[in-house]
Write a protein that holds these residues in place. Structure first.
Motif, PDB file in Angstrom:
ATOM      1  N   ALA A  69      38.173  28.974  41.264  1.00  9.27           N
ATOM      2  CA  ALA A  69      38.291  30.428  42.255  1.00  9.27           C
ATOM      3  C   ALA A  69      38.462  31.493  41.345  1.00  9.27           C
ATOM      4  O   ALA A  69      37.564  32.178  42.081  1.00  9.27           O
ATOM      5  CB  ALA A  69      39.472  29.339  42.848  1.00  9.27           C
ATOM      6  N   GLY A  70      39.410  32.037  40.631  1.00  2.79           N
ATOM      7  CA  GLY A  70      39.165  33.227  40.334  1.00  2.79           C
ATOM      8  C   GLY A  70      38.727  33.618  39.779  1.00  2.79           C
ATOM      9  O   GLY A  70      38.605  34.487  39.140  1.00  2.79           O
ATOM     10  N   ARG A  71      37.416  32.396  39.318  1.00  2.00           N
ATOM     11  CA  ARG A  71      36.569  32.644  37.949  1.00  2.00           C
ATOM     12  C   ARG A  71      37.027  32.559  36.372  1.00  2.00           C
ATOM     13  O   ARG A  71      36.209  32.198  35.740  1.00  2.00           O
ATOM     14  CB  ARG A  71      35.180  33.871  38.869  1.00  2.00           C
ATOM     15  CG  ARG A  71      34.652  33.906  37.123  1.00  2.00           C
ATOM     16  CD  ARG A  71      33.572  32.913  37.557  1.00  2.00           C
ATOM     17  NE  ARG A  71      33.479  32.605  38.807  1.00  2.00           N
ATOM     18  CZ  ARG A  71      32.462  33.393  39.176  1.00  2.00           C
ATOM     19  NH1 ARG A  71      31.387  33.929  39.024  1.00  2.00           N
ATOM     20  NH2 ARG A  71      31.417  32.063  40.366  1.00  2.00           N
ATOM     21  N   ILE A  72      38.197  33.309  36.417  1.00  2.00           N
ATOM     22  CA  ILE A  72      38.649  33.959  34.852  1.00  2.00           C
ATOM     23  C   ILE A  72      39.968  33.074  34.649  1.00  2.00           C
ATOM     24  O   ILE A  72      40.617  33.050  35.436  1.00  2.00           O
ATOM     25  CB  ILE A  72      38.516  35.120  34.472  1.00  2.00           C
ATOM     26  CG1 ILE A  72      37.758  35.832  34.570  1.00  2.00           C
ATOM     27  CG2 ILE A  72      38.953  35.163  33.304  1.00  2.00           C
ATOM     28  CD1 ILE A  72      37.543  37.143  35.169  1.00  2.00           C
ATOM     29  N   HIS A  73      40.054  31.851  33.145  1.00  2.00           N
ATOM     30  CA  HIS A  73      41.008  31.543  32.763  1.00  2.00           C
ATOM     31  C   HIS A  73      41.406  32.729  32.083  1.00  2.00           C
ATOM     32  O   HIS A  73      41.380  33.056  31.042  1.00  2.00           O
ATOM     33  CB  HIS A  73      40.855  30.721  31.495  1.00  2.00           C
ATOM     34  CG  HIS A  73      40.449  29.330  32.228  1.00  2.00           C
ATOM     35  ND1 HIS A  73      41.256  28.228  33.061  1.00  2.00           N
ATOM     36  CD2 HIS A  73      39.455  28.889  32.582  1.00  2.00           C
ATOM     37  CE1 HIS A  73      40.382  27.812  33.448  1.00  2.00           C
ATOM     38  NE2 HIS A  73      39.096  27.364  32.810  1.00  2.00           N
ATOM     39  N   ARG A  74      42.393  33.098  33.034  1.00  2.00           N
ATOM     40  CA  ARG A  74      43.109  34.747  32.035  1.00  2.00           C
ATOM     41  C   ARG A  74      43.926  35.054  30.790  1.00  2.00           C
ATOM     42  O   ARG A  74      44.218  36.010  30.271  1.00  2.00           O
ATOM     43  CB  ARG A  74      43.421  35.581  33.153  1.00  2.00           C
ATOM     44  CG  ARG A  74      42.483  35.862  34.225  1.00  2.00           C
ATOM     45  CD  ARG A  74      43.483  36.808  35.399  1.00  2.00           C
ATOM     46  NE  ARG A  74      41.727  37.696  36.207  1.00  2.00           N
ATOM     47  CZ  ARG A  74      41.470  38.510  36.785  1.00  2.00           C
ATOM     48  NH1 ARG A  74      41.287  38.891  34.746  1.00  2.00           N
ATOM     49  NH2 ARG A  74      40.215  38.895  37.237  1.00  2.00           N
ATOM     50  N   GLU A  75      44.370  33.658  31.187  1.00  2.00           N
ATOM     51  CA  GLU A  75      45.325  33.124  29.581  1.00  2.00           C
ATOM     52  C   GLU A  75      44.487  33.444  28.465  1.00  2.00           C
ATOM     53  O   GLU A  75      44.521  33.661  27.150  1.00  2.00           O
ATOM     54  CB  GLU A  75      46.568  32.456  29.606  1.00  2.00           C
ATOM     55  CG  GLU A  75      45.560  30.999  30.115  1.00  2.00           C
ATOM     56  CD  GLU A  75      44.682  30.830  30.816  1.00  2.00           C
ATOM     57  OE1 GLU A  75      44.532  31.206  32.262  1.00  2.00           O
ATOM     58  OE2 GLU A  75      43.916  29.719  31.064  1.00  2.00           O
ATOM     59  N   ARG A  76      43.052  32.795  28.455  1.00  2.00           N
ATOM     60  CA  ARG A  76      42.569  33.353  27.148  1.00  2.00           C
ATOM     61  C   ARG A  76      41.547  34.528  26.965  1.00  2.00           C
ATOM     62  O   ARG A  76      40.639  34.864  26.193  1.00  2.00           O
ATOM     63  CB  ARG A  76      41.566  31.710  27.767  1.00  2.00           C
ATOM     64  CG  ARG A  76      41.780  30.557  27.196  1.00  2.00           C
ATOM     65  CD  ARG A  76      40.661  29.609  27.495  1.00  2.00           C
ATOM     66  NE  ARG A  76      40.530  28.677  28.216  1.00  2.00           N
ATOM     67  CZ  ARG A  76      39.858  27.622  28.751  1.00  2.00           C
ATOM     68  NH1 ARG A  76      38.613  27.937  28.766  1.00  2.00           N
ATOM     69  NH2 ARG A  76      40.420  26.899  29.568  1.00  2.00           N
ATOM     70  N   CYS A  77      41.460  35.430  27.902  1.00  2.00           N
ATOM     71  CA  CYS A  77      40.790  36.218  28.177  1.00  2.00           C
ATOM     72  C   CYS A  77      41.187  37.616  27.628  1.00  2.00           C
ATOM     73  O   CYS A  77      42.027  37.967  27.005  1.00  2.00           O
ATOM     74  CB  CYS A  77      40.786  36.914  29.746  1.00  2.00           C
ATOM     75  SG  CYS A  77      39.520  38.353  30.037  1.00  2.00           S
ATOM     76  N   LEU A  78      40.205  37.901  26.398  1.00  2.00           N
ATOM     77  CA  LEU A  78      40.750  38.832  25.780  1.00  2.00           C
ATOM     78  C   LEU A  78      40.484  40.746  26.289  1.00  2.00           C
ATOM     79  O   LEU A  78      40.516  42.147  25.693  1.00  2.00           O
ATOM     80  CB  LEU A  78      39.577  39.008  24.097  1.00  2.00           C
ATOM     81  CG  LEU A  78      39.400  38.368  23.525  1.00  2.00           C
ATOM     82  CD1 LEU A  78      38.454  37.833  22.663  1.00  2.00           C
ATOM     83  CD2 LEU A  78      40.763  38.268  22.666  1.00  2.00           C
ATOM     84  N   ARG A  79      39.745  40.203  27.625  1.00  2.00           N
ATOM     85  CA  ARG A  79      39.737  41.878  27.922  1.00  2.00           C
ATOM     86  C   ARG A  79      38.436  42.267  27.416  1.00  2.00           C
ATOM     87  O   ARG A  79      38.618  43.735  27.666  1.00  2.00           O
ATOM     88  CB  ARG A  79      40.902  41.884  28.257  1.00  2.00           C
ATOM     89  CG  ARG A  79      42.092  41.887  29.007  1.00  2.00           C
ATOM     90  CD  ARG A  79      43.438  42.688  29.106  1.00  2.00           C
ATOM     91  NE  ARG A  79      44.244  42.126  29.918  1.00  2.00           N
ATOM     92  CZ  ARG A  79      45.170  42.871  30.663  1.00  2.00           C
ATOM     93  NH1 ARG A  79      44.653  43.920  30.209  1.00  2.00           N
ATOM     94  NH2 ARG A  79      46.496  42.304  30.912  1.00  2.00           N
ATOM     95  N   CYS A  80      37.561  41.978  26.467  1.00  2.00           N
ATOM     96  CA  CYS A  80      36.324  42.783  25.837  1.00  2.00           C
ATOM     97  C   CYS A  80      35.557  43.395  26.797  1.00  2.00           C
ATOM     98  O   CYS A  80      34.667  43.915  26.424  1.00  2.00           O
ATOM     99  CB  CYS A  80      35.707  41.154  24.872  1.00  2.00           C
ATOM    100  SG  CYS A  80      34.814  40.715  25.838  1.00  2.00           S
ATOM    101  N   GLY A  81      35.089  42.608  28.685  1.00  2.00           N
ATOM    102  CA  GLY A  81      34.601  43.234  28.900  1.00  2.00           C
ATOM    103  C   GLY A  81      32.437  43.231  28.359  1.00  2.00           C
ATOM    104  O   GLY A  81      31.943  43.446  29.178  1.00  2.00           O
ATOM    105  N   ALA A  82      32.798  41.615  28.110  1.00  2.00           N
ATOM    106  CA  ALA A  82      31.058  41.377  27.514  1.00  2.00           C
ATOM    107  C   ALA A  82      30.391  40.690  28.658  1.00  2.00           C
ATOM    108  O   ALA A  82      29.507  40.695  28.958  1.00  2.00           O
ATOM    109  CB  ALA A  82      31.029  40.663  26.428  1.00  2.00           C
ATOM    110  N   CYS A  83      31.888  40.230  29.663  1.00  2.00           N
ATOM    111  CA  CYS A  83      31.195  39.241  31.120  1.00  2.00           C
ATOM    112  C   CYS A  83      30.314  40.662  31.987  1.00  2.00           C
ATOM    113  O   CYS A  83      29.700  40.174  32.369  1.00  2.00           O
ATOM    114  CB  CYS A  83      32.313  38.561  31.427  1.00  2.00           C
ATOM    115  SG  CYS A  83      33.644  38.808  31.409  1.00  2.00           S
TER     116      CYS A  83
END
Ligand code: SF4
Ligand code: SF4
Length: 297
Positions: A69-83
């Motif tokens: 639903a929220g598209r991102i597994h935020r616990e894994r996200c590096l906030r790198c911005g590649a997406c």
């Protein structure tokens, strides 16, 4: 977080507003929740997504799942911005940019002509811009040298001696938010007690700092209650404040919370009607009672 040019709402004249990213408080009714976290964040806008999958292919952590639903597994996200960079439709956005002080000053000074002709200037806002006193001091020194009028908007939660030494000498106006009178309720709704905020307001007013204007954001059922408004008026009178500005409720931050993958706060989704605003203003005037305490809005 953002730089807004040509604002007519954040102080006198035409202003350029800098929204700093980061805040020590966590108000459930925050109308810009994207400014609370100091770091960069990814926002997802499902209405813009064309489900091409390029974001998932670009993610180095496998943090994106199209069916989630929220598209991102935020616990894994590096906030790198590649997406966000890969997205062709604006479905994902990287929030937060960094600027060297001189770089930011150069951007702000581009609007000098507007400031001069309108009696405007720069407004430093947030989040809580006083979280960055060294950076702000360096920026303020440049703006002062160039004769730019500066307004600072604050939650009041700052280190007073740092504020007084590094920032106060360069400020023309201070918009000081006062939200909840009861310390327990303040902790419940804003994440911290209000003791430091009131100490700071009292200290600022006590030493005759010019242009300190308390403002009360009106939130139905939380700050805009007769009990809270009475408590705030009482605190402001005891602190020696000379005016109070009521800020009508703004529900625009509610949507942003979900874009950031946070739960939507259980708050009204509409603006206040003019009738409701009038009723609250009359309530405050009634509480104030005597005419020695002016009300701007
Ligand atoms: S910001 Fe980076 S790690 Fe996070 S979802 Fe996007 S690509 Fe993946
Ligand atoms: S790249 Fe953008 S448009 Fe494509 S699936 Fe991801 S969010 Fe949607």
């Amino acid at each position: 977080m953002d730089i807004k040019r040509h604002s007519l709402e954040d102080g006198p004249g035409i202003r350029t507003v800098v929204f700093f990213k980061g805040c020590p408080l966590r108000c459930v009714f925050c109308h810009s929740p994207e400014t609370q976290d100091c770091g960069r964040e990814i926002a997802f806008y499902p209405g813009r997504c064309i489900r091409c999958g390029q974001c998932a292919a670009a993610c180095p952590r496998g943090a994106i799942e199209l069916e989630l639903a929220g598209r991102i597994h935020r616990e894994r996200c590096l906030r790198c911005g590649a997406c966000a960079e890969a997205c062709p439709a604006g479905g994902l956005r990287l929030l937060g940019s960094s600027y060297e002080v001189e770089q930011l000053a150069e951007i702000l000074l581009r609007d000098r002509a507007f400031f001069r002709h309108s009696g405007g200037g720069v407004t430093l806002s947030g989040g809580e811009c006083t979280l960055f006193p060294e950076y702000l001091e360096a920026l303020l020194k440049i703006l002062r040298k160039e004769g730019v009028h500066v307004v600072l908007e604050t939650s009041g939660y700052f280190d007073y001696s740092l504020f007084r030494r590094k920032l106060l000498p360069y400020l023309d106006l201070i918009y000081f938010d006062v939200k909840i009178g009861d310390p327990g309720l303040h902790r419940q709704y804003c994440g911290k007690s209000n003791a430091r905020i009131y100490r700071n307001l009292k200290a600022l007013l006590g030493e005759g700092a010019a242009g300190v204007h308390p403002r009360v954001p009106l939130v139905p059922g939380i700050t805009a209650t007769p009990e809270n408004l009475a408590a705030i008026v009482d605190l402001l009178c005891r602190a020696g404040a000379g005016d109070i500005t009521l800020l009508p409720y703004n529900p625009l931050g509610l949507g942003m919370a979900t874009h950031l993958g946070r739960p939507k706060p259980p708050l009204p989704e509409r603006f206040m009607t003019p009738g409701e605003e009038r009723m609250i203003k009359e309530m405050v005037l009634k509480i104030i009672g005597d005419k020695s305490y002016g009300c701007q809005n």
